[in-house]
Design an enzyme around this catalytic site. Sequence first.
Site, short mmCIF file in Angstrom:
data_model
loop_
_atom_site.label_atom_id
_atom_site.label_comp_id
_atom_site.label_asym_id
_atom_site.label_seq_id
_atom_site.Cartn_x
_atom_site.Cartn_y
_atom_site.Cartn_z
N LYS A 13 0.83 -1.28 -0.15
CA LYS A 13 0.24 -0.02 -0.01
C LYS A 13 0.93 1.10 0.01
CE LYS A 13 -3.90 1.98 2.50
NZ LYS A 13 -4.85 1.76 3.60
N TYR A 93 4.64 -7.32 24.17
CA TYR A 93 5.00 -8.57 23.76
C TYR A 93 6.43 -8.87 24.65
CZ TYR A 93 2.82 -10.70 19.64
OH TYR A 93 2.03 -11.41 18.88
N ASP A 102 3.63 -3.93 11.17
CA ASP A 102 2.54 -3.31 10.69
C ASP A 102 1.39 -3.41 11.75
OD1 ASP A 102 2.14 -5.93 10.42
OD2 ASP A 102 1.09 -6.01 8.76
#
Length: 249
Positions: A13, A93, A102
Amino acid sequence: MILELDCGNSFIKWRIITKSCSTLVSGGVVDSDTALLECLGNLSGAAFSDCRLVSVRSAEETAKLVCALADTFSISPVCAAPAPELAGVINGYDDFARLGLDRWLAFVGAYHLVKGACLVIDLGTAITSDFVEASGKHLGGFICPGMPLMRNQLRTHTRRIRYDDAEAEKALVRLVPGRATAEAVERGCSLMLRGFAMTQIEIAREYWGDDFAIFVTGGDAVLVADVLPGARIVPDLVFVGLALACPLR
């Protein structure tokens, strides 16, 4: 002007924005590096001097694209990198570098827009959801197959499931029980997406009651929009986070 790229697993994109006020000049989606270079090369009146990108591809694939952009347009792309914290958001995390870039930028962008608790659902090749507290702490999230993966798995591993994209699009006009294979598969997969999305709302309410924002992004966002009342559909959410990760002076 600035060229921004979101290099996903299946598509790239891209968009070009003004440097002064981030006004959108042009944009699109392509399926390969070659198509991207050709598309950008054919633009008129949209010269860009800077580039920033986020990529979930391999390091080798990303480096190849960076070199191609540098050689073709004489620019030096800046790449987003993993971080334990960004713009007030703490990566949840255990190993911060393992969180998809992303995905990370999408919920960093969402938090930046509301400065409060938020649920971010991204419906692309895979579906992801992430939960961010009002303090900016990322609580974690979920990943499951998106519409393309579910559809392709059934087409690949079930011999008698065969239909084209036109049939698939027509099948999603309604969600009543299917009376043809395309209808049954497309509507079944769509209902799974919707069920996943509604479950995320239930989880978010357990954390925060009704005091949270819902962001939906990704190519299949429209398939769940009607079951997420009050959700903000933000197609360029990753780019919001990318600007924070890679500020250009």
